[in-house]
Write a protein that holds these residues in place. Structure first.
Motif, PDB file in Angstrom:
ATOM      1  N   LEU A  19     -10.256  24.794  13.893  1.00 48.03           N
ATOM      2  CA  LEU A  19      -9.253  24.146  14.738  1.00 48.03           C
ATOM      3  C   LEU A  19      -9.847  23.085  15.648  1.00 48.03           C
ATOM      4  O   LEU A  19      -9.185  22.114  15.990  1.00 48.03           O
ATOM      5  N   GLY A  20     -11.073  23.288  16.075  1.00 47.68           N
ATOM      6  CA  GLY A  20     -11.749  22.295  16.903  1.00 47.68           C
ATOM      7  C   GLY A  20     -11.368  22.304  18.374  1.00 47.68           C
ATOM      8  O   GLY A  20     -11.586  21.308  19.071  1.00 47.68           O
ATOM      9  N   PHE A  21     -10.827  23.395  18.870  1.00 49.33           N
ATOM     10  CA  PHE A  21     -10.485  23.503  20.294  1.00 49.33           C
ATOM     11  C   PHE A  21     -11.496  24.394  20.982  1.00 49.33           C
ATOM     12  O   PHE A  21     -11.894  25.429  20.453  1.00 49.33           O
ATOM     13  N   GLN A  22     -11.882  24.001  22.175  1.00 45.76           N
ATOM     14  CA  GLN A  22     -12.863  24.777  22.929  1.00 45.76           C
ATOM     15  C   GLN A  22     -12.250  26.022  23.568  1.00 45.76           C
ATOM     16  O   GLN A  22     -12.908  27.048  23.680  1.00 45.76           O
ATOM     17  N   THR A  23     -11.003  25.899  23.994  1.00 47.19           N
ATOM     18  CA  THR A  23     -10.373  27.020  24.693  1.00 47.19           C
ATOM     19  C   THR A  23      -9.007  27.330  24.098  1.00 47.19           C
ATOM     20  O   THR A  23      -8.363  26.461  23.496  1.00 47.19           O
ATOM     21  N   LEU A  24      -8.570  28.550  24.316  1.00 46.85           N
ATOM     22  CA  LEU A  24      -7.236  28.964  23.896  1.00 46.85           C
ATOM     23  C   LEU A  24      -6.179  28.120  24.606  1.00 46.85           C
ATOM     24  O   LEU A  24      -5.179  27.731  24.015  1.00 46.85           O
ATOM     25  N   GLY A  25      -6.406  27.796  25.869  1.00 44.36           N
ATOM     26  CA  GLY A  25      -5.467  26.976  26.623  1.00 44.36           C
ATOM     27  C   GLY A  25      -5.283  25.593  26.004  1.00 44.36           C
ATOM     28  O   GLY A  25      -4.160  25.086  25.928  1.00 44.36           O
ATOM     29  N   ASP A  26      -6.377  24.982  25.565  1.00 40.90           N
ATOM     30  CA  ASP A  26      -6.282  23.674  24.905  1.00 40.90           C
ATOM     31  C   ASP A  26      -5.488  23.783  23.609  1.00 40.90           C
ATOM     32  O   ASP A  26      -4.669  22.918  23.298  1.00 40.90           O
ATOM     33  N   PHE A  27      -5.725  24.848  22.862  1.00 39.66           N
ATOM     34  CA  PHE A  27      -4.994  25.066  21.611  1.00 39.66           C
ATOM     35  C   PHE A  27      -3.502  25.252  21.896  1.00 39.66           C
ATOM     36  O   PHE A  27      -2.647  24.648  21.240  1.00 39.66           O
ATOM     37  N   ARG A  28      -3.189  26.058  22.888  1.00 41.46           N
ATOM     38  CA  ARG A  28      -1.780  26.291  23.236  1.00 41.46           C
ATOM     39  C   ARG A  28      -1.095  24.984  23.648  1.00 41.46           C
ATOM     40  O   ARG A  28       0.042  24.727  23.254  1.00 41.46           O
ATOM     41  N   ASN A  29      -1.757  24.183  24.452  1.00 44.55           N
ATOM     42  CA  ASN A  29      -1.165  22.913  24.871  1.00 44.55           C
ATOM     43  C   ASN A  29      -0.895  22.009  23.675  1.00 44.55           C
ATOM     44  O   ASN A  29       0.119  21.309  23.634  1.00 44.55           O
ATOM     45  N   ASP A  30      -1.795  22.015  22.704  1.00 49.95           N
ATOM     46  CA  ASP A  30      -1.574  21.235  21.496  1.00 49.95           C
ATOM     47  C   ASP A  30      -0.362  21.768  20.727  1.00 49.95           C
ATOM     48  O   ASP A  30       0.460  20.986  20.239  1.00 49.95           O
ATOM     49  N   LEU A  31      -0.237  23.085  20.650  1.00 50.93           N
ATOM     50  CA  LEU A  31       0.914  23.677  19.966  1.00 50.93           C
ATOM     51  C   LEU A  31       2.219  23.342  20.691  1.00 50.93           C
ATOM     52  O   LEU A  31       3.227  23.039  20.052  1.00 50.93           O
ATOM     53  N   PHE A  32       2.204  23.383  22.024  1.00 50.85           N
ATOM     54  CA  PHE A  32       3.399  23.036  22.789  1.00 50.85           C
ATOM     55  C   PHE A  32       3.854  21.612  22.476  1.00 50.85           C
ATOM     56  O   PHE A  32       5.046  21.336  22.394  1.00 50.85           O
ATOM     57  N   ALA A  33       2.898  20.710  22.314  1.00 47.49           N
ATOM     58  CA  ALA A  33       3.230  19.321  22.000  1.00 47.49           C
ATOM     59  C   ALA A  33       3.859  19.206  20.609  1.00 47.49           C
ATOM     60  O   ALA A  33       4.688  18.327  20.370  1.00 47.49           O
ATOM     61  N   GLN A  34       3.477  20.091  19.705  1.00 41.29           N
ATOM     62  CA  GLN A  34       4.011  20.073  18.347  1.00 41.29           C
ATOM     63  C   GLN A  34       5.345  20.822  18.221  1.00 41.29           C
ATOM     64  O   GLN A  34       6.169  20.485  17.376  1.00 41.29           O
ATOM     65  N   CYS A  35       5.511  21.850  19.040  1.00 39.29           N
ATOM     66  CA  CYS A  35       6.723  22.687  18.954  1.00 39.29           C
ATOM     67  C   CYS A  35       7.101  23.136  20.363  1.00 39.29           C
ATOM     68  O   CYS A  35       6.615  24.156  20.853  1.00 39.29           O
ATOM     69  N   ASP A  36       7.949  22.376  20.979  1.00 38.67           N
ATOM     70  CA  ASP A  36       8.366  22.645  22.350  1.00 38.67           C
ATOM     71  C   ASP A  36       8.987  24.038  22.502  1.00 38.67           C
ATOM     72  O   ASP A  36       8.888  24.661  23.553  1.00 38.67           O
ATOM     73  N   ASN A  37       9.611  24.539  21.438  1.00 33.42           N
ATOM     74  CA  ASN A  37      10.249  25.858  21.509  1.00 33.42           C
ATOM     75  C   ASN A  37       9.252  26.999  21.648  1.00 33.42           C
ATOM     76  O   ASN A  37       9.642  28.119  22.002  1.00 33.42           O
ATOM     77  N   LEU A  38       7.975  26.735  21.407  1.00 35.17           N
ATOM     78  CA  LEU A  38       6.970  27.776  21.660  1.00 35.17           C
ATOM     79  C   LEU A  38       6.893  28.120  23.148  1.00 35.17           C
ATOM     80  O   LEU A  38       6.526  29.238  23.507  1.00 35.17           O
ATOM     81  N   LYS A  39       7.276  27.178  23.992  1.00 40.53           N
ATOM     82  CA  LYS A  39       7.320  27.469  25.433  1.00 40.53           C
ATOM     83  C   LYS A  39       8.345  28.569  25.715  1.00 40.53           C
ATOM     84  O   LYS A  39       8.115  29.435  26.562  1.00 40.53           O
ATOM     85  N   ILE A  40       9.453  28.532  25.013  1.00 46.75           N
ATOM     86  CA  ILE A  40      10.471  29.577  25.178  1.00 46.75           C
ATOM     87  C   ILE A  40       9.910  30.915  24.704  1.00 46.75           C
ATOM     88  O   ILE A  40      10.089  31.943  25.368  1.00 46.75           O
ATOM     89  N   MET A  41       9.212  30.899  23.568  1.00 42.74           N
ATOM     90  CA  MET A  41       8.608  32.143  23.069  1.00 42.74           C
ATOM     91  C   MET A  41       7.604  32.680  24.084  1.00 42.74           C
ATOM     92  O   MET A  41       7.555  33.890  24.335  1.00 42.74           O
ATOM     93  N   HIS A  42       6.804  31.798  24.670  1.00 40.82           N
ATOM     94  CA  HIS A  42       5.842  32.193  25.699  1.00 40.82           C
ATOM     95  C   HIS A  42       6.545  32.922  26.836  1.00 40.82           C
ATOM     96  O   HIS A  42       6.154  34.017  27.245  1.00 40.82           O
ATOM     97  N   ASP A  43       7.598  32.304  27.357  1.00 40.71           N
ATOM     98  CA  ASP A  43       8.276  32.880  28.514  1.00 40.71           C
ATOM     99  C   ASP A  43       8.974  34.192  28.186  1.00 40.71           C
ATOM    100  O   ASP A  43       8.884  35.156  28.951  1.00 40.71           O
TER     101      ASP A  43
END
Length: 156
Positions: A57-81
């Motif tokens: 994946l090439g991400f250093q942290t889980l947070g960086d990966f999550r932010n990238d996913l949020f940019a690709q699928c905004d509805n993942l924010k709803i799943m998070h919450d």
């Protein structure tokens, strides 16, 4: 291999669990318990994928990966919450601006088309936009299937 999952439970198995649980949810699209479990499955795929495919994946942290996913699928924010609120009751860092969730009791059962006032699980955002949980989870599932296909060469 994850020592806490009784064997070979991995990202692909987690996605298959999500798909199976979604099929079960479709039998009663107003079951809030199943909806929250789906939200948790959909959200925690982020952890599974990151840990299993970190080098690719090439991400250093889980947070960086999550932010990238949020940019690709905004509805993942709803799943998070939804996933985290169902686990912790309150959220210290909400992502989706959810005002409230509720079961909308329509005049018709969910067996009718969306053209009717059907019962469904509803997410209301701070801006008063109303979202249908079924449509949101469908979107998230399609995102994950495409992500697995494109990024991990796993076709379901």
């Amino acid at each position: 291999m994850n020592k806490y999952n009784f064997g070979e439970y991995n990202s692909k198995e987690k996605l298959l669990t999500l798909l199976n649980n979604f099929n079960d949810f479709k039998l009663d699209e107003t079951d809030s318990s199943k909806a929250l479990n789906l939200s948790s499955d959909a959200w925690h795929l982020t952890d599974f994928v990151f840990e299993e495919y970190k080098p690719e994946l090439g991400f250093q942290t889980l947070g960086d990966f999550r932010n990238d996913l949020f940019a690709q699928c905004d509805n993942l924010k709803i799943m998070h919450d939804l996933a985290n609120a169902s686990k912790h009751y309150n959220l210290s860092r909400p992502k989706a601006q959810i005002k409230l969730t509720r079961k909308h009791s329509g005049d018709f059962s969910s067996g009718f088309s969306k053209d009717f006032d059907i019962s469904h699980l509803e997410i209301i955002l701070e801006n008063d936009e109303k979202l249908d949980f079924l449509l949101i989870i469908k979107n998230v599932i399609e995102f994950w299937k495409k992500f697995f296909n494109k990024n991990l060469n796993i076709i379901l």
